[in-house]
Design an enzyme around this catalytic site. Structure first.
Site, PDB file in Angstrom:
ATOM      1  N   ASP A  46      25.755 -18.101  11.875  1.00 49.43           N
ATOM      2  CA  ASP A  46      24.489 -18.275  12.591  1.00 49.43           C
ATOM      3  C   ASP A  46      24.512 -19.688  13.161  1.00 49.43           C
ATOM      4  OD1 ASP A  46      21.910 -18.739  13.448  1.00 49.43           O
ATOM      5  OD2 ASP A  46      20.947 -18.326  11.525  1.00 49.43           O
TER       6      ASP A  46
ATOM      7  N   LYS B 236      22.109 -26.239  21.348  1.00 49.65           N
ATOM      8  CA  LYS B 236      22.040 -24.813  21.700  1.00 49.65           C
ATOM      9  C   LYS B 236      21.133 -24.579  22.914  1.00 49.65           C
ATOM     10  CE  LYS B 236      21.033 -20.365  19.427  1.00 49.65           C
ATOM     11  NZ  LYS B 236      20.714 -19.772  18.108  1.00 49.65           N
TER      12      LYS B 236
ATOM     13  N   GLU C 208      20.978 -12.031  17.258  1.00 44.61           N
ATOM     14  CA  GLU C 208      20.377 -12.451  15.984  1.00 44.61           C
ATOM     15  C   GLU C 208      19.484 -11.364  15.373  1.00 44.61           C
ATOM     16  OE1 GLU C 208      18.688 -16.224  17.064  1.00 44.61           O
ATOM     17  OE2 GLU C 208      20.657 -17.109  17.343  1.00 44.61           O
TER      18      GLU C 208
ATOM     19  N   ASP D 117      11.113 -14.142  14.798  1.00 42.75           N
ATOM     20  CA  ASP D 117      11.977 -15.265  14.422  1.00 42.75           C
ATOM     21  C   ASP D 117      11.327 -16.595  14.805  1.00 42.75           C
ATOM     22  OD1 ASP D 117      13.928 -17.215  14.140  1.00 42.75           O
ATOM     23  OD2 ASP D 117      15.545 -16.000  14.974  1.00 42.75           O
TER      24      ASP D 117
HETATM   25  P1  ADP Z   1      16.788 -22.498  13.698  1.00 40.26           P
HETATM   26  O1  ADP Z   1      16.948 -21.017  13.700  1.00 40.26           O
HETATM   27  O2  ADP Z   1      15.947 -22.988  14.835  1.00 40.26           O
HETATM   28  O3  ADP Z   1      18.079 -23.232  13.601  1.00 40.26           O
HETATM   29  P2  ADP Z   1      15.736 -22.402  10.928  1.00 40.26           P
HETATM   30  O4  ADP Z   1      15.570 -20.934  10.818  1.00 40.26           O
HETATM   31  O5  ADP Z   1      16.747 -23.036  10.061  1.00 40.26           O
HETATM   32  O6  ADP Z   1      15.906 -22.901  12.429  1.00 40.26           O
HETATM   33  O7  ADP Z   1      14.288 -23.028  10.622  1.00 40.26           O
HETATM   34  C1  ADP Z   1      14.073 -24.386  10.493  1.00 40.26           C
HETATM   35  C2  ADP Z   1      12.593 -24.636  10.308  1.00 40.26           C
HETATM   36  O8  ADP Z   1      12.125 -23.980   9.124  1.00 40.26           O
HETATM   37  C3  ADP Z   1      12.240 -26.106  10.161  1.00 40.26           C
HETATM   38  O9  ADP Z   1      11.137 -26.429  10.990  1.00 40.26           O
HETATM   39  C4  ADP Z   1      11.840 -26.204   8.693  1.00 40.26           C
HETATM   40  O10 ADP Z   1      10.890 -27.231   8.456  1.00 40.26           O
HETATM   41  C5  ADP Z   1      11.231 -24.834   8.456  1.00 40.26           C
HETATM   42  N1  ADP Z   1      11.126 -24.491   7.027  1.00 40.26           N
HETATM   43  C6  ADP Z   1      12.111 -24.469   6.113  1.00 40.26           C
HETATM   44  N2  ADP Z   1      11.618 -24.162   4.887  1.00 40.26           N
HETATM   45  C7  ADP Z   1      10.271 -23.984   5.031  1.00 40.26           C
HETATM   46  C8  ADP Z   1       9.184 -23.667   4.146  1.00 40.26           C
HETATM   47  N3  ADP Z   1       9.384 -23.479   2.846  1.00 40.26           N
HETATM   48  N4  ADP Z   1       7.926 -23.582   4.656  1.00 40.26           N
HETATM   49  C9  ADP Z   1       7.714 -23.783   5.971  1.00 40.26           C
HETATM   50  N5  ADP Z   1       8.677 -24.089   6.852  1.00 40.26           N
HETATM   51  C10 ADP Z   1       9.947 -24.193   6.401  1.00 40.26           C
HETATM   52 MG    MG Z   2      17.705 -19.174  13.815  1.00 42.76          MG
END
Ligand code: ADP
Ligand code: MG
Length: 618
Positions: free
Chosen positions: A23, A86, A186, A210
């Protein structure tokens, strides 16, 4: 498809090898594999954690760091730290100019239609190279954790990614030394992780919601006979968990009666507050209040206040869900399952509102930030033929494409695409008054057509004489279930049309296919580097053509010195083109752009003032 791969460390051919699922995220990236118990599992390389922040830092001494360490440099060295790459992948400057302020690093704006570049120090990087560095880090971590070479991968992309963004993702994989077996959507991967769509007899309609760090998308998929069709997507590429952090920071600034612009101008303090806010946000999953301090700034907030503050953002995502349903021409009642993806869906209010909107419990049993990688690993396992229960549909063993400028292969139907399939792309002419266009069709994985297998060549004749770049030629490939490829070329302005048919599998043995695949793996990295050099040269040549024409037509608007100096710049570019250093070419192009930009503006002003006097220009 034949199963072959090469152990790059030893050069030996391996018949059975692990394929990982990746991912490649805007905020975080991660890699997963199928463990010996046949279950998908994310890779956690000794103590480094599962999520690798998608951040790359370039040190003064040429050292490159990726992940958590690089993230720290966002505060101390923002110009040399690249994040959210990205967003730039497969994009031209025109695509991104409306949000260029978002990036703290330098995105080159030579207002061309070609793909964007990023300047760090005096080096130029393409988003492909930067994503390649992130993928390389993931590969290294996987190899370290699993103690085996990892050379093959499935990589996921958002459902809304276009052809050019998908191709860029493939190229990034190649640069990282990965043979990218398939690019998977995704939402499709997330669905597979929940086991939805694994049974070829079931028909289902699902919604995948998402919410990541900086982006939001919702996709409606229809799954039938093991095929995932995207019915619609909707979203906002500037809405995500980062916004939740920001509203908390704003709240603290207000409660502590601080001056917002002063706080935000203090990079370190702003970042500390942001991190504290993210911590608080995460804590709300299991507590209803946060009470903390940074220096003498009180960082206190209740969950109720937090939810009140983010409500408008969450409501916006619900509106996107409504629009996605409308575009798919479906009612809420027709959605069979709802899947939550992305770290930000851990937020209680988000889950609650999405479940309420769809009128059913949502899938949140798996970690939302891992679910896409887990699904990618399952897709990898299916492609490896390890799932006897799942029928592998017929796929094309080799990519199909056409020759473009500089002898490059432009893939139209990527290898491993399910058959039947159709795909197409638009091209244009490179010379003024060009009336014929040669269309040469090739098969293979190499970036240079001379290394691939030629299937057909024909001329599209009778294009009306127009300036370069004006004709619009649509080239469509249609591969039917019998393996016959129909190639169609149409010039849209005039309607001239030409069609041919070939059978790509005719006259090629399985052994030859294997050999071609193996060659592509061993040469992948060199191939991409060569492609980038050729692309730089093509851009440089185009630049010379444009500038020389400009001087010819408008030389009288410029001073003798200006013309002479432009000539010097052109000479430097010509010298760079003769060499093999793409950075030097980009540097020379950039310099001409900087120098000549005011000319065009001046010309425009003059044209306007002449026009106002009632005379016509030209
Ligand atoms: P991406 O797909 O954009 O790379 P992610 O799916 O890894 O991103 O999501 C990252 C986001 O998720 C960040 O903003 C992070 O603060 C948030 N996040 C991670 N854990 C939690 C949680 N327990 N509660 C709320 N938000 C969260
Ligand atoms: Mg993602």
């Amino acid at each position: 498809m034949a199963k072959v791969s090469i152990n790059l460390a030893t050069g030996s051919i391996q018949k059975e090898e692990l394929i990982v699922g990746i991912d490649l995220g805007t905020t975080n990236s991660l890699v997963a594999f199928i463990n010996p118990d046949k279950n998908p599992q994310v890779i956690n390389d000794t103590g480094k954690g599962v999520l690798v922040p998608s951040v790359v830092h370039f040190g003064a001494t040429g050292d490159i760091t990726v992940g958590n360490e690089a993230k720290d440099y966002l505060i101390t060295d923002p110009q040399n730290t690249v994040f959210s790459v990205k967003r730039l992948l497969g994009r031209s400057y025109k695509d991104i100019e409306n949000y260029k302020d978002f990036f703290s690093y330098k995105v080159i704006d030579d207002d061309s239609e070609s793909l964007v570049k990023i300047k760090v120090g005096d080096k130029f990087y393409t988003p492909i190279e930067l994503s390649g560095l992130i993928l390389k880090e993931l590969k290294v971590r996987a190899e370290h954790a699993l103690k085996t070479p990892v050379n093959r991968a499935v990589i996921t992309v958002p459902a809304y990614f276009n052809d050019s963004q998908r191709q860029a993702t493939r190229d990034a994989g190649k640069l990282a030394g990965l043979d990218v077996l398939r690019i998977v959507n995704e939402p499709t991967a997330a669905s597979l992780a929940y086991g939805i769509g694994l049974n070829p007899d079931e028909t289902k309609t699902i919604a995948v919601y998402d919410l990541g760090g900086g982006t939001f998308d919702v996709s409606i998929l229809q799954i039938q006979n093991g095929i995932f069709e995207v019915l619609s997507t909707n979203g906002n590429t500037f809405l995500g968990g980062d916004d939740f952090d920001r509203v908390i920071v704003d709240y603290w600034i207000e409660k502590n009666r601080l001056n917002k612009s002063e706080v935000l101008a203090d990079n370190k303090l702003a970042q500390k507050l942001r991190l504290k806010a993210e911590e608080a946000k995460k804590a709300f999953a299991h507590q209803s209040m946060v009470n903390d301090k940074i220096g003498d700034i009180w960082c206190t907030i209740t969950r109720d206040t937090f939810e009140e503050l983010i409500l408008p953002k969450v409501e916006e995502t619900i509106t996107c869900c409504k629009n996605a349903l409308k575009d798919a021409k479906l009612d809420i009642a027709q959605i069979d399952e709802v899947i939550m993806v992305g770290g930000s869906t851990r937020t209680t209010l988000v889950k609650k509102m999405v479940a309420e909107f769809f009128g059913r419990p949502v899938h949140d049993e798996l970690n939302p930030d891992e679910v896409v990688a887990l699904g990618a690993a399952i897709q990898a396992d299916i492609l490896a033929g390890n799932r006897k229960d799942i029928l592998l549909l017929d796929v094309t063993p080799l990519s199909l494409g056409i020759e473009t400028m500089g002898g490059l292969m432009d893939v139209i139907i990527p290898r491993n695409s399910k058959v039947p399939t159709k795909a197409g792309r638009q091209y244009t002419t490179s010379k003024d008054g060009q009336v014929n266009m040669k269309i040469a069709v090739y098969q293979g994985e190499r970036d240079l057509i001379k290394e691939n297998r030629k299937l057909a060549e024909f001329d599209l004749k009778g294009i009306p004489s127009m300036p370069a770049g004006f004709p619009k030629v649509d080239i469509n490939f249609l591969l039917n279930a019998d393996g016959i490829l129909k190639i169609q070329a149409v010039e849209l302005r005039s309607g001239v049309k030409q069609e041919v048919e070939v059978k790509p599998t005719y006259g090629i043995t399985d052994d030859q296919v294997e050999q071609m695949l193996m060659d592509s793996i061993t040469h992948a990295k060199d191939d991409v580097s060569q492609r980038m050099l050729i692309e730089a040269r093509t851009e440089g040549e185009q630049m010379i053509y444009t500038v020389e024409r400009f001087i010819q037509k408008n030389g009288s608007f410029l001073s003798v010195e200006e013309v002479a100096e432009t000539d010097e710049y052109l000479k430097t570019l010509k010298a760079a083109l003769a060499g093999g250093d793409k950075d030097l070419i980009h540097k020379a192009i950039d310099a001409i752009n900087e120098f000549t930009r005011p000319f065009a503006e001046r010309l425009m002003d003059q044209a306007i003032s002449v026009a106002m006097k009632g005379k016509s220009v030209e």
